[in-house]
Enzyme design. Structure first.
Site, mmCIF file in Angstrom:
data_model
loop_
_atom_site.group_PDB
_atom_site.id
_atom_site.type_symbol
_atom_site.label_atom_id
_atom_site.label_comp_id
_atom_site.label_asym_id
_atom_site.label_seq_id
_atom_site.Cartn_x
_atom_site.Cartn_y
_atom_site.Cartn_z
ATOM 1 N N THR A 134 -3.161 6.920 10.160
ATOM 2 C CA THR A 134 -2.246 8.066 10.166
ATOM 3 C C THR A 134 -1.079 7.794 9.233
ATOM 4 O O THR A 134 -0.508 6.697 9.236
ATOM 5 C CB THR A 134 -1.714 8.355 11.586
ATOM 6 O OG1 THR A 134 -2.818 8.671 12.438
ATOM 7 C CG2 THR A 134 -0.748 9.531 11.574
ATOM 8 N N PHE A 156 2.722 8.673 8.146
ATOM 9 C CA PHE A 156 3.969 9.194 8.693
ATOM 10 C C PHE A 156 5.001 9.336 7.570
ATOM 11 O O PHE A 156 4.974 8.587 6.585
ATOM 12 C CB PHE A 156 4.537 8.241 9.747
ATOM 13 C CG PHE A 156 3.737 8.170 11.020
ATOM 14 C CD1 PHE A 156 4.097 8.922 12.118
ATOM 15 C CD2 PHE A 156 2.630 7.340 11.118
ATOM 16 C CE1 PHE A 156 3.367 8.849 13.302
ATOM 17 C CE2 PHE A 156 1.885 7.254 12.283
ATOM 18 C CZ PHE A 156 2.261 8.015 13.375
#
Length: 277
Positions: free
Chosen positions: A172, A174
């Site tokens: 992921t 960010f």
């Protein structure tokens, strides 16, 4: 005074892990929603906001691209977190005694092979860290949670099986956001510039707008479109490019883009994270 970084979710969530990894010196502050994270940074209750924008398996995070342009915040860094999923149980629990596993539906879907192989039934919950907290509170040795290392540490759970995800590259990305921009830095691995724009209502406007990046040798790593205010005719684009707006080739490309747009807003200029390469 300790600086603070806000994230969405409960303590032990993967966004909390991102805060822990990227800014270990800062106090991580949990927030209920993405809007609450933005408000915390904008109001001064937190110094930074940690927001997930995309996942290598599931694509972009819903609603984030809608929130960023109007957040009043500026991207100052990026961070990549490898999503390792563990099976967590209360102390004394054993893998062969687990009958049910609880987590967010996305994580449950990422561990289908492991759960099927061990005959473990899936239980859908609102989030990962909340599942770990629930398992810890119940004390049930037949119930486990799917979550990360930090959740196990926070809620006093044992890791019964480590890294059980079906795909080994699930990551992921960010974005770290602050009230003030910082364009003074130059990263060792180069710079990234993120912006949003809307093209003029003329034939081949997007094609023409993108031409400046090709002719000036600017690498665009992301281009996504999404509707504005629920309209099928008003489309906004979100883009990431390599380089700094003060670089001659980037400046020329942005000038050409500006000519074909009705809106062009730079959301942030920040060093490329080493995990990007």
């Amino acid at each position: 005074m300790t600086r603070r970084i806000a994230f969405q979710g409960e303590p032990g969530a993967y966004s909390h892990q991102a805060c822990h990894d990227a800014r270990p010196e800062m106090e991580a502050v949990p927030c209920r929603t993405f809007e609450d994270v933005i408000d915390a940074a904008r109001s001064g209750a937190a110094d930074l906001a940690m927001l997930p924008v995309e996942n290598s398996t599931y694509g972009r995070v819903a609603d984030i691209h809608q929130l960023l342009p109007d957040s009043g915040l500026h991207i100052v860094d990026e961070a990549f977190v490898r999503v390792h999923i563990n099976l967590l149980g209360v102390p004394g629990a054993r893998l062969d005694g687990i009958t049910h596993a609880m987590s967010h539906t996305v994580l449950l879907g990422q561990c289908r092979d492991f759960l099927r192989a061990h005959g473990i039934h899936r239980v859908t919950a609102a989030d990962t860290a909340g599942s770990a907290r629930h398992v810890a509170q119940t004390g049930d040795r037949t119930l486990a949670a799917l979550a990360g290392d930090l959740a196990a540490e926070i809620y006093g759970l044992d890791i019964l099986a480590r890294h059980i995800e079906d795909h080994d590259k699930n990551t992921t990305r960010f974005l770290l956001m602050a009230r003030e921009p910082d364009r003074s830095r130059r990263g060792d691995l180069g710079m990234m510039t993120t912006f949003v724009f809307q093209v003029r209502n003329i034939p081949a406007a997007l094609y023409k707008a993108m031409g400046g990046f090709a002719t000036n040798g600017v690498n665009m790593t992301k281009l996504e479109s999404y509707m504005v205010d629920g309209s099928f005719t008003a489309t906004q684009f979100y883009a990431d490019i390599e380089g700094h707006p003060e670089d001659p080739n980037v400046r020329l490309a942005l000038e050409e883009l500006d000519y074909f747009t009705t809106r062009l807003e730079i959301l942030g200029v920040y060093p490329a994270d080493r995990k990007r390469h």
